[in-house]
Structures are given as C-alpha cells and as structure tokens.
Write a protein that holds these residues in place. Structure first.
Motif, PDB file in Angstrom:
ATOM      1  N   LEU A  42       0.823  -1.201   0.000  1.00  0.00           N
ATOM      2  CA  LEU A  42       0.000   0.000   0.000  1.00  0.00           C
ATOM      3  C   LEU A  42       0.858   1.252   0.000  1.00  0.00           C
ATOM      4  O   LEU A  42       0.551   2.238  -0.705  1.00  0.00           O
ATOM      5  CB  LEU A  42      -0.923   0.000   1.227  1.00  0.00           C
ATOM      6  CG  LEU A  42      -2.092  -0.988   1.191  1.00  0.00           C
ATOM      7  CD1 LEU A  42      -2.839  -0.970   2.519  1.00  0.00           C
ATOM      8  CD2 LEU A  42      -3.042  -0.665   0.052  1.00  0.00           C
ATOM      9  N   GLU A  43       1.962   1.208   0.788  1.00  0.00           N
ATOM     10  CA  GLU A  43       2.851   2.357   0.798  1.00  0.00           C
ATOM     11  C   GLU A  43       3.500   2.558  -0.563  1.00  0.00           C
ATOM     12  O   GLU A  43       3.620   3.689  -1.059  1.00  0.00           O
ATOM     13  CB  GLU A  43       3.920   2.160   1.871  1.00  0.00           C
ATOM     14  CG  GLU A  43       4.807   3.380   2.078  1.00  0.00           C
ATOM     15  CD  GLU A  43       5.786   3.170   3.211  1.00  0.00           C
ATOM     16  OE1 GLU A  43       6.627   4.063   3.431  1.00  0.00           O
ATOM     17  OE2 GLU A  43       5.715   2.103   3.876  1.00  0.00           O
ATOM     18  N   THR A  44       3.900   1.420  -1.182  1.00  0.00           N
ATOM     19  CA  THR A  44       4.508   1.511  -2.513  1.00  0.00           C
ATOM     20  C   THR A  44       3.491   2.040  -3.538  1.00  0.00           C
ATOM     21  O   THR A  44       3.809   2.917  -4.357  1.00  0.00           O
ATOM     22  CB  THR A  44       5.026   0.136  -2.949  1.00  0.00           C
ATOM     23  OG1 THR A  44       5.944  -0.352  -1.967  1.00  0.00           O
ATOM     24  CG2 THR A  44       5.714   0.217  -4.295  1.00  0.00           C
ATOM     25  N   GLU A  45       2.288   1.489  -3.468  1.00  0.00           N
ATOM     26  CA  GLU A  45       1.252   1.955  -4.386  1.00  0.00           C
ATOM     27  C   GLU A  45       0.921   3.416  -4.153  1.00  0.00           C
ATOM     28  O   GLU A  45       0.679   4.169  -5.106  1.00  0.00           O
ATOM     29  CB  GLU A  45       0.000   1.094  -4.219  1.00  0.00           C
ATOM     30  CG  GLU A  45       0.165  -0.332  -4.728  1.00  0.00           C
ATOM     31  CD  GLU A  45      -1.091  -1.155  -4.516  1.00  0.00           C
ATOM     32  OE1 GLU A  45      -2.063  -0.601  -3.968  1.00  0.00           O
ATOM     33  OE2 GLU A  45      -1.089  -2.343  -4.901  1.00  0.00           O
ATOM     34  N   GLN A  46       0.941   3.814  -2.858  1.00  0.00           N
ATOM     35  CA  GLN A  46       0.681   5.217  -2.559  1.00  0.00           C
ATOM     36  C   GLN A  46       1.771   6.107  -3.139  1.00  0.00           C
ATOM     37  O   GLN A  46       1.496   7.187  -3.682  1.00  0.00           O
ATOM     38  CB  GLN A  46       0.578   5.402  -1.047  1.00  0.00           C
ATOM     39  CG  GLN A  46       0.206   6.829  -0.642  1.00  0.00           C
ATOM     40  CD  GLN A  46       0.041   6.973   0.853  1.00  0.00           C
ATOM     41  OE1 GLN A  46       0.276   6.019   1.598  1.00  0.00           O
ATOM     42  NE2 GLN A  46      -0.342   8.153   1.311  1.00  0.00           N
ATOM     43  N   MET A  47       3.044   5.648  -3.010  1.00  0.00           N
ATOM     44  CA  MET A  47       4.141   6.418  -3.575  1.00  0.00           C
ATOM     45  C   MET A  47       4.027   6.498  -5.090  1.00  0.00           C
ATOM     46  O   MET A  47       4.212   7.567  -5.690  1.00  0.00           O
ATOM     47  CB  MET A  47       5.475   5.784  -3.178  1.00  0.00           C
ATOM     48  CG  MET A  47       6.700   6.551  -3.662  1.00  0.00           C
ATOM     49  SD  MET A  47       6.797   8.222  -2.963  1.00  0.00           S
ATOM     50  CE  MET A  47       7.115   7.809  -1.233  1.00  0.00           C
TER      51      MET A  47
ATOM     52  N   TYR B 163       1.324   6.184  -6.791  1.00  0.00           N
ATOM     53  CA  TYR B 163       0.179   7.051  -7.092  1.00  0.00           C
ATOM     54  C   TYR B 163       0.557   8.527  -6.941  1.00  0.00           C
ATOM     55  O   TYR B 163       0.158   9.368  -7.741  1.00  0.00           O
ATOM     56  CB  TYR B 163      -0.975   6.708  -6.160  1.00  0.00           C
ATOM     57  CG  TYR B 163      -2.174   7.601  -6.329  1.00  0.00           C
ATOM     58  CD1 TYR B 163      -3.026   7.461  -7.419  1.00  0.00           C
ATOM     59  CD2 TYR B 163      -2.449   8.609  -5.395  1.00  0.00           C
ATOM     60  CE1 TYR B 163      -4.123   8.291  -7.582  1.00  0.00           C
ATOM     61  CE2 TYR B 163      -3.535   9.439  -5.547  1.00  0.00           C
ATOM     62  CZ  TYR B 163      -4.368   9.271  -6.650  1.00  0.00           C
ATOM     63  OH  TYR B 163      -5.446  10.099  -6.790  1.00  0.00           O
ATOM     64  N   THR B 164       1.376   8.814  -5.890  1.00  0.00           N
ATOM     65  CA  THR B 164       1.812  10.205  -5.692  1.00  0.00           C
ATOM     66  C   THR B 164       2.667  10.677  -6.859  1.00  0.00           C
ATOM     67  O   THR B 164       2.502  11.801  -7.364  1.00  0.00           O
ATOM     68  CB  THR B 164       2.589  10.315  -4.383  1.00  0.00           C
ATOM     69  OG1 THR B 164       1.775   9.855  -3.302  1.00  0.00           O
ATOM     70  CG2 THR B 164       2.996  11.760  -4.119  1.00  0.00           C
TER      71      THR B 164
END
Length: 389
Positions: free
Chosen positions: A211-216, A218-219
């Motif tokens: 999720l953190e990777t996907e959030q990054m 996505y950012t």
C-alpha cells in the motif's frame, strides 16, 4: 341312496370350506388395507416417484393423491425447492477439515452450494438416489471437487485476486457430476476466507508495504499528471492568447471595413440631414415671418378697433354728460320753481338731512329774507342779505 347322500354331504362340506377360505382371505385383505391404506399424498413443491418392486420400474407422481399398493409399490417423495449445502467443518483455518492451498497452508473458506433436484431426470435416477441426498450424495461430490480445486491456487489468490475464478471453476467441475445424479447445480458462492494467524500477520505487513509503494507510485503519477497538466494548461493558455489576439485583430479589421462601408451610407445621409435642416430652417423662418406679419396686422386691427372703441366711448360719455347736464338743468329749473312756489321746502329738506331725531319746526321766513335756520345754528347773516340791507 346312501351313496348319493354321502356325495351331497361331501359337496356341502367342500363348499363350506371354500367359503371359509374366501372369507378369511377377504378379512386378511381388509385388515391389510386398514393397516396400510393404498392411497398416499404428495404435497406442494414436491414430486413423487412410485417404484414397482416386482418390475423395478418407476413412475413420476405429481402433487395430490397417489395409489400405492402395499407390498408392490413404494412411494418416494422429493422436494423441488432449492437446497443449500455448506461445508461448515472447512469454514475455519483451525477447523476440523480446512482446505489446503498450493503452498500447503491450511485455510478456511465459507462456501455455499445451492442445488435442486431435476424433475425431468428424477424417474431414471430415483432408484439410485439415497434417502439423505445432501449428506450421502452432494457432500462427497462437493468435497471431492473443492479440495482438489483449492490446491491449485495460492493463499493470496484465494484471498483476493481469483475469488471469482475459483467460484467459476468449482461450479464448472461440480455441475456435470451433480447432473449425472439428477441434481441441478444453481450457484456456488464463496464467502469469508479465514487465513492462518502467522500468514495473516505477514500478509498485513506485506499489504502495508504494498500500500505504501502503491501510494508512492500514485503520488508520483499524480505529480507527473500535475506537471503534464500544467504544461497543457500553459500551452492551452498560449494558444488561447494567440487565438484571442488573432480574433481581436480580425474584429478590428472587420470593424474598420464595416465603418468604411457605413461611412459610404452615412455621408449621403448626413448631407441629406443638412439639407433637410436648411429646408426646415427656411420653412421655420418663413413661418415666423408670416406669424410676425399676422401678429402686426392683428395689433393694427386691435389698435384701430381700440381707438374706434375709445372714440365711441368718449362720444357716448360726452353725450351722457350732456344729457345729464340737460337733466340737471331741467331739474334745477323745476326745483327753483318749486322752491319759489314753496319756500318752506328748504327748511324741511335741511331738517331731514340733519337727523331723524330733530323735530321739524315750520316757521315763516324772516322779514329780511335771510336764512331761516341762521338763528337756530347761531350763524351769521349771509353777505347777500347784509348787502341788501
């Protein structure tokens, strides 16, 4: 004679025995019918299969009353409503019979198998159908398919990405097996997946990292899109300004051409307006001159009329004065004649003029011919009378 009697008695005894046997059979049949009635009923949403034990064949019986002969027929009733089987022992990872994934991990899955009997194939399959279809037929077939299918997938696929695929595969493999037994598979539903505690903890950490990777990602994608959007907006603003400048120039050119075209019509129109105003001024001047002339003529007529009127008024006034003088002279002549004739009228007239409270005293005139009231008012004798003395 005795032989004949003996034969008759023997015949009567035989007939009596036969009647007794028939009566006994009838009683036995009646008791059997009483204890086991030959009529049975099939309820709503049910279908019955009447099996013939002698021939081994079956007949489908619908809702209502069916004839079932004891010892010959057997009536089996089956519900036409949808049935549901759920392997509860495999619902938990630490349950009695959990499923196994391709990694060899135990996991629990809530499954729901919805099925119903096929009325068209029920007669042919009823001989082999057990009394408890769910426990003796459906459950073994389901377990044999489900356990085998789950071993093809990993825990992650079962838990998230391939749930629908699992349902479709189970339904596709289980449907022909149940159809061969006269059972129609309606639907396979997969519910909650219970994971092992250790695997769930690791998956939670992995999911957090993902999720953190996907959030990054996505950012970063959002930033890239924002940069691209800014570039597109700047380009659009540039194009917009160019288009606006071009449109403004075109508008000015069109306005100049329109103004030039309009002046071709405006100048003649202005000239016509000037001519019209000159004509209107000349007409106004002529009208004013005619008005002034008319007013002067009217004033002259009014002055002449007024002079004539005054002259006539003066003549009328002179005539009136002349007539009044004549009337006054004639009146004085009449008054003088009257006074000469009646001198006492002067005293009476004087008394009337003084006051209405003054008593009138009529006295003869003085001997010297003076004014009769001179003694009353203390007046002096008139100069005319004194001169006469």
């Amino acid at each position: 004679m005795s032989d004949r009697l003996r034969a008759v008695k023997e015949t009567s005894r035989t007939f009596l025995n036969l009647r007794t046997i028939v009566l006994a059979v009838a009683v036995a049949i009646g008791y059997g019918v009483y204890r086991h009635p030959p009529l049975e009923s099939v309820g709503r949403q049910e279908v019955g299969v009447r099996l013939n034990r002698l021939t081994g064949t079956g007949t489908r019986v619908g809702e209502g009353v069916a004839l079932v002969l004891p010892g010959i027929h057997e009536l089996r009733r089956y519900s036409l409503l949808d049935q549901t089987y759920a392997p509860t022992r495999s619902a938990k990872a630490d349950g009695e019979a959990p499923f196994q994934s391709s990694e060899g991990l135990s996991l629990g899955v809530e499954l729901s198998i919805r099925y119903a009997l096929d009325p068209t194939a029920l007669v042919d399959k009823s001989v082999r159908l057990p009394n408890d279809i769910g426990a003796e037929l459906v459950e073994p077939l389901v377990q044999g398919v489900v356990y085998k299918v789950f071993t093809r997938y990993t825990v992650r696929e079962i838990f998230s990405s391939k749930r629908q695929e699992l349902q479709d595969v189970i339904e596709g493999e289980l449907k022909p097996l149940l159809a061969a037994e006269g059972i129609a598979l309606k639907r396979v539903t997969m519910g909650n997946v219970d994971l092992p505690a250790d695997y769930r903890a690791g998956m939670d950490k992995l999911l957090a990292v993902e999720l953190e990777t996907e959030q990054m990602q996505y950012t970063l994608q959002l930033k890239e899109k924002q940069v691209k959007q800014s570039e597109l907006e700047a380009e659009a603003e540039k194009v917009k300004r160019e288009k606006a400048a071009e449109a403004s120039a075109n508008e000015q050119v069109i306005a100049a051409k329109a103004q030039e075209e309009a002046m071709k019509h405006v100048i003649p129109f202005k000239q016509k307006q000037i001519e019209q105003r000159k004509l209107e001024a000349d007409a106004d001047k002529a009208a004013r001159i005619r008005t002034a002339e008319g007013m002067a003529e009217a004033r002259r007529i009014e002055a002449a009329g007024e002079a004539d009127s005054r002259r006539k008024l003066a003549e009328a006034d002179a005539y009136r004065v002349e007539q009044l003088g004549k009337v006054a002279s004639e009146q004085l002549e009449r008054d003088g004649a009257l006074i000469t004739k009646h001198p006492l009228l002067i005293q009476k007239t004087l008394a009337d003029k003084l006051s209405d409270k003054v008593s009138v005293i009529i006295a003869p005139p003085p001997a010297d011919g003076g004014f009769i009231g001179a003694n009353l008012i203390g007046g002096m004798r008139t100069p005319a009378v004194a001169g006469g003395e």
